[in-house]
Design a protein around this motif. Structure first.
Motif, PDB file in Angstrom:
ATOM      1  N   LEU A   2       0.830  -1.207   0.000  1.00  0.00           N
ATOM      2  CA  LEU A   2       0.000   0.000   0.000  1.00  0.00           C
ATOM      3  C   LEU A   2       0.863   1.254   0.000  1.00  0.00           C
ATOM      4  O   LEU A   2       0.559   2.217  -0.707  1.00  0.00           O
ATOM      5  N   ARG A   3       1.933   1.247   0.780  1.00  0.00           N
ATOM      6  CA  ARG A   3       2.827   2.423   0.832  1.00  0.00           C
ATOM      7  C   ARG A   3       3.398   2.714  -0.552  1.00  0.00           C
ATOM      8  O   ARG A   3       3.568   3.871  -0.921  1.00  0.00           O
ATOM      9  N   ARG A   4       3.702   1.668  -1.298  1.00  0.00           N
ATOM     10  CA  ARG A   4       4.235   1.853  -2.639  1.00  0.00           C
ATOM     11  C   ARG A   4       3.187   2.484  -3.555  1.00  0.00           C
ATOM     12  O   ARG A   4       3.491   3.385  -4.342  1.00  0.00           O
ATOM     13  N   ILE A   5       1.952   2.026  -3.447  1.00  0.00           N
ATOM     14  CA  ILE A   5       0.859   2.593  -4.257  1.00  0.00           C
ATOM     15  C   ILE A   5       0.649   4.056  -3.892  1.00  0.00           C
ATOM     16  O   ILE A   5       0.516   4.912  -4.772  1.00  0.00           O
ATOM     17  N   ALA A  10       1.606   9.865  -5.080  1.00  0.00           N
ATOM     18  CA  ALA A  10       2.263  11.121  -4.719  1.00  0.00           C
ATOM     19  C   ALA A  10       3.192  11.588  -5.833  1.00  0.00           C
ATOM     20  O   ALA A  10       3.282  12.791  -6.113  1.00  0.00           O
ATOM     21  N   VAL A  11       3.867  10.655  -6.477  1.00  0.00           N
ATOM     22  CA  VAL A  11       4.715  11.012  -7.617  1.00  0.00           C
ATOM     23  C   VAL A  11       3.851  11.582  -8.752  1.00  0.00           C
ATOM     24  O   VAL A  11       4.207  12.592  -9.376  1.00  0.00           O
ATOM     25  N   ALA A  12       2.709  10.963  -8.998  1.00  0.00           N
ATOM     26  CA  ALA A  12       1.791  11.481 -10.026  1.00  0.00           C
ATOM     27  C   ALA A  12       1.310  12.888  -9.653  1.00  0.00           C
ATOM     28  O   ALA A  12       1.194  13.767 -10.514  1.00  0.00           O
ATOM     29  N   ALA A  69      -3.697  10.190   0.109  1.00  0.00           N
ATOM     30  CA  ALA A  69      -3.402   8.907   0.766  1.00  0.00           C
ATOM     31  C   ALA A  69      -1.971   8.862   1.288  1.00  0.00           C
ATOM     32  O   ALA A  69      -1.724   8.380   2.402  1.00  0.00           O
ATOM     33  N   ASP A  70      -1.028   9.370   0.504  1.00  0.00           N
ATOM     34  CA  ASP A  70       0.366   9.337   0.929  1.00  0.00           C
ATOM     35  C   ASP A  70       0.586  10.212   2.150  1.00  0.00           C
ATOM     36  O   ASP A  70       1.273   9.812   3.096  1.00  0.00           O
ATOM     37  N   GLY A 171       5.647   5.238   9.389  1.00  0.00           N
ATOM     38  CA  GLY A 171       4.857   4.154   8.815  1.00  0.00           C
ATOM     39  C   GLY A 171       4.834   2.912   9.691  1.00  0.00           C
ATOM     40  O   GLY A 171       4.048   2.024   9.476  1.00  0.00           O
ATOM     41  N   ALA A 172       5.716   2.853  10.686  1.00  0.00           N
ATOM     42  CA  ALA A 172       5.748   1.690  11.565  1.00  0.00           C
ATOM     43  C   ALA A 172       4.633   1.792  12.589  1.00  0.00           C
ATOM     44  O   ALA A 172       4.277   2.868  13.031  1.00  0.00           O
ATOM     45  N   ALA A 173       4.094   0.660  12.951  1.00  0.00           N
ATOM     46  CA  ALA A 173       3.045   0.673  13.970  1.00  0.00           C
ATOM     47  C   ALA A 173       3.658   0.921  15.324  1.00  0.00           C
ATOM     48  O   ALA A 173       4.690   0.354  15.668  1.00  0.00           O
TER      49      ALA A 173
END
Length: 178
Positions: A2-5, A10-12, A69-70, A171-173
């Motif tokens: 999900l982080r990659r998506i 964000a890049v877009a 989302a990012d 991003g870590a829990a």
């Protein structure tokens, strides 16, 4: 995954901002070019970008919604935590969960409405009123995509909070209620 998506979205979003910069620079260059031609006593040429304001508006909306989302996953949204910083344990967990559920509900409602708008625009063949007839379903679909990704990010956060963790900036829990 999900982080990659979220990262690609964000890049877009960043590329949309670069596109705005390029289009505005082209428009300014055309105006400067025409100013020079006028100063030299020459006729002007059509050196403008048709529907510039409209296209930049669509790109700005795309950048805004694709980045949601990012920024949520990284924990960099603006949050009012005046109450939360004074709470500990279960009270903090309950408030975090309630806030996350409310945000998820609002995002789902917005995504639902935008999805319906995309379908209506597609069905009726709506186009923009500018010189360049842009099918309105295209920028609306990008906004819908951004809202959908935000919903996934909020759902992920809500589940993490319900399990007793909160997504940190890295991003870590992180355990809650210490």
């Amino acid at each position: 995954m999900l982080r990659r998506i979220y990262g690609w979205a964000a890049v877009a979003a960043a590329l949309c901002l670069v596109a705005i910069l390029v289009l505005v620079c082209i428009e300014i260059s055309g105006r400067v070019f025409n100013g020079i031609r006028i100063a030299m006593g020459m006729d002007t040429v059509n050196a403008t970008v048709p529907s510039l304001a409209e296209i930049c508006g669509y790109l700005l909306a795309a950048a805004t919604f694709l980045a949601l989302a990012d920024t949520m996953a990284r924990g960099v949204h603006i949050r009012v935590s005046l109450v939360l910083e004074h709470l500990r344990g279960r009270a903090r967990l309950a408030c975090e969960l309630l806030a996350s559920l409310a945000a998820l509900g609002a995002a789902l409602s917005c995504a639902w409405g935008m999805g319906r708008l995309v379908l209506k625009s597609w069905h009726f063949g709506d186009v923009s009123a500018g010189l360049v007839p842009v099918p309105l379903a295209l920028p609306q679909a990008v906004m819908f995509l951004g809202l959908g990704l935000l919903c996934v990010s909020l759902l992920d956060r809500t589940i993490a909070i319900a399990c007793g963790r909160a997504a940190g900036v890295s991003g870590a829990a992180e355990p809650m209620g210490e």
